[in-house]
Design a protein around this motif. Structure first.
Motif, short mmCIF file in Angstrom:
data_model
loop_
_atom_site.label_atom_id
_atom_site.label_comp_id
_atom_site.label_asym_id
_atom_site.label_seq_id
_atom_site.Cartn_x
_atom_site.Cartn_y
_atom_site.Cartn_z
N LEU A 1 0.77 -1.37 -0.55
CA LEU A 1 -0.05 0.31 0.30
C LEU A 1 1.03 1.53 0.33
CD1 LEU A 1 -0.01 1.38 2.42
CD2 LEU A 1 -1.60 -0.71 3.77
N ALA A 2 2.07 1.20 0.01
CA ALA A 2 2.89 2.49 0.69
C ALA A 2 3.41 2.76 -0.51
CB ALA A 2 4.13 2.23 1.55
N GLY A 3 3.50 1.48 -1.56
CA GLY A 3 4.28 1.95 -3.23
C GLY A 3 5.39 2.85 -2.61
N GLU A 4 6.02 3.35 -3.70
CA GLU A 4 7.29 4.35 -3.82
C GLU A 4 7.37 5.01 -2.90
OE1 GLU A 4 7.67 5.87 -7.94
OE2 GLU A 4 7.61 3.78 -8.94
N ALA A 5 6.62 4.93 -2.39
CA ALA A 5 7.05 6.18 -0.84
C ALA A 5 7.59 5.97 0.35
CB ALA A 5 5.92 6.94 -0.54
N LEU A 6 7.17 4.69 0.40
CA LEU A 6 8.34 3.31 1.44
C LEU A 6 9.75 3.93 1.19
CD1 LEU A 6 7.49 1.62 3.42
CD2 LEU A 6 7.90 -0.32 2.19
N LYS A 7 10.28 4.49 2.08
CA LYS A 7 11.73 4.27 2.57
C LYS A 7 12.44 3.12 3.36
CE LYS A 7 12.04 7.83 -0.26
NZ LYS A 7 11.14 7.14 -1.93
N SER A 8 11.73 2.68 4.26
CA SER A 8 12.23 2.20 5.51
C SER A 8 11.24 1.46 5.97
CB SER A 8 13.00 2.55 6.19
OG SER A 8 13.80 1.56 6.93
N LEU A 9 10.99 0.33 6.26
CA LEU A 9 9.64 -0.42 7.38
C LEU A 9 10.83 -1.22 7.98
CD1 LEU A 9 6.91 -1.15 7.55
CD2 LEU A 9 7.25 -2.69 6.15
N PRO B 1 7.38 11.20 -0.34
CA PRO B 1 6.77 11.95 0.86
C PRO B 1 5.11 11.33 1.71
CG PRO B 1 6.10 11.81 -1.45
CD PRO B 1 6.84 12.03 -1.97
N LEU B 2 5.32 11.50 2.86
CA LEU B 2 3.89 11.47 3.45
C LEU B 2 2.63 12.43 3.55
CD1 LEU B 2 2.91 10.06 6.07
CD2 LEU B 2 4.61 11.31 7.58
N GLN B 3 1.84 11.90 2.63
CA GLN B 3 0.33 12.79 2.88
C GLN B 3 -0.63 12.14 3.78
OE1 GLN B 3 0.76 12.18 -2.21
NE2 GLN B 3 2.06 14.09 -1.83
N PHE B 4 -1.00 12.87 3.89
CA PHE B 4 -2.78 11.99 4.04
C PHE B 4 -3.06 10.88 3.87
CE2 PHE B 4 -7.15 12.98 5.22
CZ PHE B 4 -7.33 12.69 6.77
N VAL B 5 -3.47 10.89 2.54
CA VAL B 5 -4.18 9.82 1.44
C VAL B 5 -3.09 8.44 2.32
CG1 VAL B 5 -2.54 9.95 -0.39
CG2 VAL B 5 -4.89 8.80 -1.04
N ASP B 6 -1.66 9.00 2.84
CA ASP B 6 -0.68 7.27 2.98
C ASP B 6 -1.81 7.10 4.15
OD1 ASP B 6 0.94 7.42 0.98
OD2 ASP B 6 1.75 9.07 1.86
N LEU B 7 -1.81 7.72 5.51
CA LEU B 7 -2.49 7.71 6.56
C LEU B 7 -4.22 6.68 6.27
CD1 LEU B 7 -1.28 10.70 9.02
CD2 LEU B 7 -0.55 8.94 8.76
N GLN B 8 -4.78 7.78 5.64
CA GLN B 8 -6.22 7.12 5.57
C GLN B 8 -5.87 5.60 4.89
OE1 GLN B 8 -7.19 10.16 2.31
NE2 GLN B 8 -9.05 10.11 3.79
N ARG B 9 -5.45 5.04 3.93
CA ARG B 9 -4.30 4.21 3.78
C ARG B 9 -4.52 2.79 5.05
NH1 ARG B 9 -1.77 5.46 -1.62
NH2 ARG B 9 -3.38 6.01 -2.85
N ALA C 1 8.04 0.28 12.62
CA ALA C 1 8.32 1.47 11.89
C ALA C 1 8.00 2.31 10.44
CB ALA C 1 9.38 2.47 12.49
N VAL C 2 7.15 2.87 9.94
CA VAL C 2 6.89 3.27 8.39
C VAL C 2 7.37 4.46 8.03
CG1 VAL C 2 5.64 3.32 6.72
CG2 VAL C 2 4.94 2.01 8.65
N VAL C 3 8.89 4.64 7.37
CA VAL C 3 9.76 6.09 7.54
C VAL C 3 9.20 6.49 5.04
CG1 VAL C 3 11.21 7.15 6.28
CG2 VAL C 3 11.16 5.43 8.72
N LEU C 4 8.18 7.16 5.20
CA LEU C 4 7.65 7.41 3.81
C LEU C 4 8.22 9.29 3.24
CD1 LEU C 4 3.73 6.81 4.61
CD2 LEU C 4 5.61 5.11 3.39
#
Length: 249
Positions: free
Chosen positions: A21-29, A55-63, A50-53
């Motif tokens: 669900l994080a896709g390319e925004a995921l930098k580290s899990l 960019p981190l956008q509100f839509v990411d939090l929704q998912r 811990a999820v490092v994204l």
């Protein structure tokens, strides 16, 4: 709540969904806490991510909220979600939390961002002081509310002890001591290093300890007052802190 399945299956399943669900925004899990090291107890432990994204956008939090709605019933805790810039900026504000993750974590996807994460000794000391004194003031206020209930006082000591163990770990780190996660071991190591006696804090780690009278709570407060004084009196950080100090004992 008991596990709804084998945690060895839950971790790869839950983390796999997060990666997707994080896709390319995921930098580290990262998996951290007891599930990533020793001390895991299926009947009471949670799985922490811990999820490092970026960019981190509100839509990411929704998912992630939709993901967690499915996994929270399986003792998966709400994940720590932050951007790469926030991770860097947290080093001088939440060093104890970052040190704890650094000591017990496993990178499941993306880059390894926590192993080399440096925090300053002064930032550690300042958080220790803030946590110890803030909790001490709160304990006094809560005693006024709970003075008539031995059971409530006992629960208050058990609950607040977690914060003070966290503080003691940080103060031991300033003395280049190994980062340990075992409560009673932390107390005894602290007593040796800082030449003080904390018998109530130590005894609260025993499984058969029950009840709390006014005198015992008073002794507990005295120990916390000692700890609070140490945070700014005897915890002068060394000029350099060994990276080995955060290796889990």
């Amino acid at each position: 709540m008991r596990w709804g399945g084998d945690p060895r299956e839950i971790v790869p399943q839950a983390s796999g969904e997060l990666v997707a669900l994080a896709g390319e925004a995921l930098k580290s899990l990262v998996l951290y806490g007891s599930a990533a090291g020793a001390g895991f107890r299926p009947e009471r432990s949670d799985v922490n991510f811990a999820v490092v994204l970026d960019p981190l956008q509100f839509v990411d939090l929704q998912r992630i909220a939709q993901w967690w709605a499915r996994w929270r019933r399986r003792r998966v805790a709400a994940p720590l979600v932050l951007s790469r810039a926030e991770l860097e900026g947290a080093r001088d504000v939440y060093p104890l939390e970052l040190l704890d993750i650094r000591a017990r974590h496993r990178t499941l996807a993306g880059a390894e961002l926590f192993d080399g994460l440096a925090v300053s000794a002064e930032a550690v000391r300042m958080e220790c002081e803030r946590e110890a004194k803030g909790k001490l003031f709160r304990l006094r206020a809560l005693y006024l509310e709970l003075a008539g209930s031995a059971r409530d006082l006992h629960e208050l000591m058990l609950d607040s002890r977690k914060t003070f163990l966290h503080v003691m770990r940080g103060l031991l780190y300033l003395r280049n001591q190994p980062w340990t996660v075992h409560g009673t071991e932390i107390v005894h190591a602290f007593e040796r290093e800082y030449a003080c006696a904390l018998p109530v804090l130590a005894a609260l780690g025993e499984p058969d300890v029950t009840g709390a009278g006014t005198e015992r709570f008073g002794a507990y407060l005295t120990e916390i007052e000692t700890l609070a004084m140490i945070t700014d009196r005897d915890a002068s950080p060394p000029t350099a802190v060994s990276p080995a100090a955060t290796r889990q004992a």
